[in-house]
Design a protein around this motif. Structure first.
Motif, PDB file in Angstrom:
ATOM      1  N   GLY A   9       0.820  -1.212   0.000  1.00 50.52           N
ATOM      2  CA  GLY A   9       0.000   0.000   0.000  1.00 50.52           C
ATOM      3  C   GLY A   9       0.848   1.252   0.000  1.00 50.52           C
ATOM      4  N   GLU A  10       0.236   2.328  -0.474  1.00 51.10           N
ATOM      5  CA  GLU A  10       0.973   3.562  -0.733  1.00 51.10           C
ATOM      6  C   GLU A  10       1.601   4.158   0.521  1.00 51.10           C
ATOM      7  N   PHE A  11       0.803   4.276   1.592  1.00 45.13           N
ATOM      8  CA  PHE A  11       1.322   5.000   2.755  1.00 45.13           C
ATOM      9  C   PHE A  11       2.417   4.219   3.468  1.00 45.13           C
ATOM     10  N   ALA A  12       2.240   2.897   3.551  1.00 47.81           N
ATOM     11  CA  ALA A  12       3.289   2.066   4.152  1.00 47.81           C
ATOM     12  C   ALA A  12       4.553   2.099   3.294  1.00 47.81           C
ATOM     13  N   LEU A  13       4.362   2.136   1.974  1.00 47.00           N
ATOM     14  CA  LEU A  13       5.518   2.197   1.079  1.00 47.00           C
ATOM     15  C   LEU A  13       6.303   3.494   1.293  1.00 47.00           C
ATOM     16  N   ILE A  14       5.582   4.608   1.369  1.00 42.56           N
ATOM     17  CA  ILE A  14       6.246   5.897   1.576  1.00 42.56           C
ATOM     18  C   ILE A  14       7.017   5.894   2.897  1.00 42.56           C
ATOM     19  N   ALA A  15       6.388   5.387   3.947  1.00 48.11           N
ATOM     20  CA  ALA A  15       7.050   5.352   5.256  1.00 48.11           C
ATOM     21  C   ALA A  15       8.317   4.500   5.195  1.00 48.11           C
ATOM     22  N   ARG A  16       8.197   3.377   4.485  1.00 45.77           N
ATOM     23  CA  ARG A  16       9.322   2.442   4.388  1.00 45.77           C
ATOM     24  C   ARG A  16      10.488   3.049   3.610  1.00 45.77           C
ATOM     25  N   VAL A  17      10.176   3.725   2.528  1.00 42.90           N
ATOM     26  CA  VAL A  17      11.217   4.330   1.690  1.00 42.90           C
ATOM     27  C   VAL A  17      11.879   5.500   2.417  1.00 42.90           C
ATOM     28  N   ILE A  28      14.718  21.884   5.600  1.00 40.30           N
ATOM     29  CA  ILE A  28      14.060  22.573   6.715  1.00 40.30           C
ATOM     30  C   ILE A  28      12.755  21.869   7.059  1.00 40.30           C
ATOM     31  N   LEU A  29      12.033  21.404   6.048  1.00 37.59           N
ATOM     32  CA  LEU A  29      10.817  20.609   6.250  1.00 37.59           C
ATOM     33  C   LEU A  29      10.856  19.454   5.261  1.00 37.59           C
ATOM     34  N   GLY A  30      10.839  18.234   5.769  1.00 37.99           N
ATOM     35  CA  GLY A  30      10.943  17.049   4.928  1.00 37.99           C
ATOM     36  C   GLY A  30       9.594  16.487   4.521  1.00 37.99           C
ATOM     37  N   PRO A  31       9.558  15.214   4.158  1.00 33.79           N
ATOM     38  CA  PRO A  31       8.335  14.604   3.630  1.00 33.79           C
ATOM     39  C   PRO A  31       7.168  14.681   4.612  1.00 33.79           C
ATOM     40  N   GLY A  32       5.930  14.766   4.066  1.00 35.34           N
ATOM     41  CA  GLY A  32       4.743  14.658   4.899  1.00 35.34           C
ATOM     42  C   GLY A  32       3.773  15.811   4.792  1.00 35.34           C
ATOM     43  N   ASP A 127       6.969  11.583  -4.364  1.00 35.06           N
ATOM     44  CA  ASP A 127       5.646  11.178  -4.821  1.00 35.06           C
ATOM     45  C   ASP A 127       5.721   9.710  -5.208  1.00 35.06           C
ATOM     46  N   VAL A 128       4.682   8.965  -4.876  1.00 40.48           N
ATOM     47  CA  VAL A 128       4.593   7.560  -5.283  1.00 40.48           C
ATOM     48  C   VAL A 128       3.317   7.378  -6.078  1.00 40.48           C
ATOM     49  N   SER A 129       3.421   6.746  -7.236  1.00 37.80           N
ATOM     50  CA  SER A 129       2.201   6.440  -7.980  1.00 37.80           C
ATOM     51  C   SER A 129       2.362   5.123  -8.715  1.00 37.80           C
ATOM     52  N   ALA A 130       1.240   4.601  -9.193  1.00 32.80           N
ATOM     53  CA  ALA A 130       1.254   3.330  -9.919  1.00 32.80           C
ATOM     54  C   ALA A 130       1.482   3.592 -11.400  1.00 32.80           C
TER      55      ALA A 130
END
Lengths: 321, 321
Positions: A9-17, A28-32, A127-130
């Motif tokens: 899933g997208e959100f778990a993938l983003i967290a993992r990466v 100064i401000l990272g992902p999220g 950004d993550v997309s299919a």
């Protein structure tokens, strides 16, 4: 554990990466959030974007996820260095088939993160997309620290032409892979994980480089860009372009496999090592990492020892890229 | 004249595309060198990247090249606005099949360029590569002009929740397209060419907005991000969420086609209009473009008139995206 990124899933993938990415004071401000915030102390930001597409720029059978991650970072960081800037942050867009293995993405993120860490740069967002086609688009940003950018248009007759980094190893490595050969490793390694001399970009700028770029399409072709932008010619010194042991060994291995190649051709026409090529005023004391390979002349075009080099000689490499 | 971009070739394609892009004072060095240089007067740069993939984010039969170009710019510019920043420049990476028509790319570049011009932003550079899957990755940069960024974590109980821009029209438009319906145009137009209220991002920041984001996944889901980041709840006012004539007409048309939909669902769960949602201190005089739609409360999660909204109600829209 999820085997594919579609299952993850997208959100778990983003967290993992993102967990594998280094931090940096410039981020100064990272992902999220909707966007990242990156320091730009100079008041200008150097920015570039480049894509890696599976089947076009890399193949799974020749490059691991870690190799692709390394290369995706390196080719963009080299563009920042080639302006004379230091990188501040990268953004990463990953478009990938749902059936892509999570282990591939883990390796990719580690390779990408490790190369960022080596260059002292953080990952600010992405950004993550299919997509049916695995595609990686990286944006790199950098800072000029008050200096002028080193563009392509400042070369003047009499300037020295010099190179930092490797030439031809990546192209030789690609030919070895296409021939099913596994030696010499130096060529294969450089194809999979190019090592651009990032620090030499700002160093060349500080020494007064008049023009600079990174060698992504081959030395002759890329110096041609400097010639056109600056309205000059470049004559390369054949004595300075003697192939080293790895290129000679690669040519020997290819010849034994029925694919004879002139190793000088790798030097002159091979791209993707992302060496830096620059011109310097004649009296410049070049840093130790730079090798003088030629001279800027009045006129147009690139010659080797005064002889025009055949354009057709390099087309082959353009096709196999 | 070349019919496909493969026939046209990479360099001619780049020249053709960049010719349609607007200039901007913030672009200090545009396309043609290793990297671009963009002004960052604030000393920080706001940066975001987003992909559009054919078959996932758009379809040729529903969107023209111009529509896709417009949307690629708009969705990234909305992210910059949602931080309270003004856009300074975009980078564009285009990965496309060689058989893509040049006319499609012309329309794409015009749509992209027109939306950039409308937002007062230049295109600083980009990358073109071949891919089996048409993919557009845009990076947007922006400037905060000395202000703090408006993040997602600053909402406090008592704050007003307000929205600028359209809600639900794009999602209704997508459902109409899927049902083969061509009316009402307002919904189809918003799906193809969303019009985020860019100016309202910096305006909200100047008025003291405590949290802000752009509504890309649906109002309830996106406000949920503010709730989690800020440690608060949001209660939406049903009276403020009455569907307008276009959404009611879309629901009527879908019902007549055997696809009954509650138009309120479009408002609450429809994304991709890229409206801005923000929270403001209770005594803020909201700009005319903002509509108060609810209130920040202690607690967690999003309610409508005090009732928890069912998550399953919105899953449908997530699937069809």
């Amino acid at each position: 554990m999820a085997g594919t990124i579609g299952e993850l899933g997208e959100f778990a993938l983003i967290a993992r990466v993102t967990a594998r990415f280094p931090h940096s004071d410039n981020v100064i401000l990272g992902p999220g959030d909707d966007a990242a915030i990156v320091g730009a102390p100079d008041g200008r930001v150097v920015a570039t974007t480049d894509a890696l597409v599976e089947g076009r720029h890399f193949r799974h059978e020749w490059s691991s996820g870690g190799d692709v991650g390394h290369k995706a970072a390196a080719q963009n960081l080299a563009d920042i260095a080639a302006m004379g800037a230091r990188p501040t942050a990268l953004l990463l867009a990953l478009a990938a088939p749902p059936e892509l293995r999570v282990t591939w993405v883990d390796e990719f993120a580690a390779g990408f993160g490790d190369e960022c860490a080596a260059a002292g740069v953080g990952v600010a967002g992405g950004d993550v997309s299919a997509s049916e086609t695995l595609t990686i688009v990286v944006t790199a940003m950098g800072d000029l620290a008050g200096r002028s950018a080193v563009r392509r248009e400042g070369a003047r007759p009499g300037d020295a032409v010099a190179v930092a980094g490797n030439l031809g190893l990546s192209a030789a490595g690609l030919e070895l892979l296409q021939a099913g050969l596994g030696e010499p490793r130096a060529c294969l390694d450089e194809h999979r994980r190019p090592r651009p001399p990032y620090e030499q970009g700002p160093e060349a700028a500080a020494r007064g480089a008049t023009a600079m770029l990174d060698v992504s399409d081959g030395l002759v072709q890329d110096l041609g860009h400097i010639c056109r932008a600056s309205g000059v010619a470049v004559d390369l010194d054949p004595a300075a372009l003697a192939p080293g042991p790895a290129l000679r060994a690669a040519a020997d291995a290819l010849a034994a496999a029925g694919r004879p190649r002139d190793p000088v051709t790798f030097l002159l026409a091979g791209g993707e090592d992302h060496a830096l090529a620059a011109t310097f005023p004649p009296d410049t004391a070049l840093p130790a990492q730079w090798t003088r390979v030629g001279r800027v002349e009045a006129g147009s075009g690139v010659t080797v020892g005064g002889s025009r080099v055949s354009a057709t000689g390099w087309d082959h490499y353009r096709r196999v890229r």
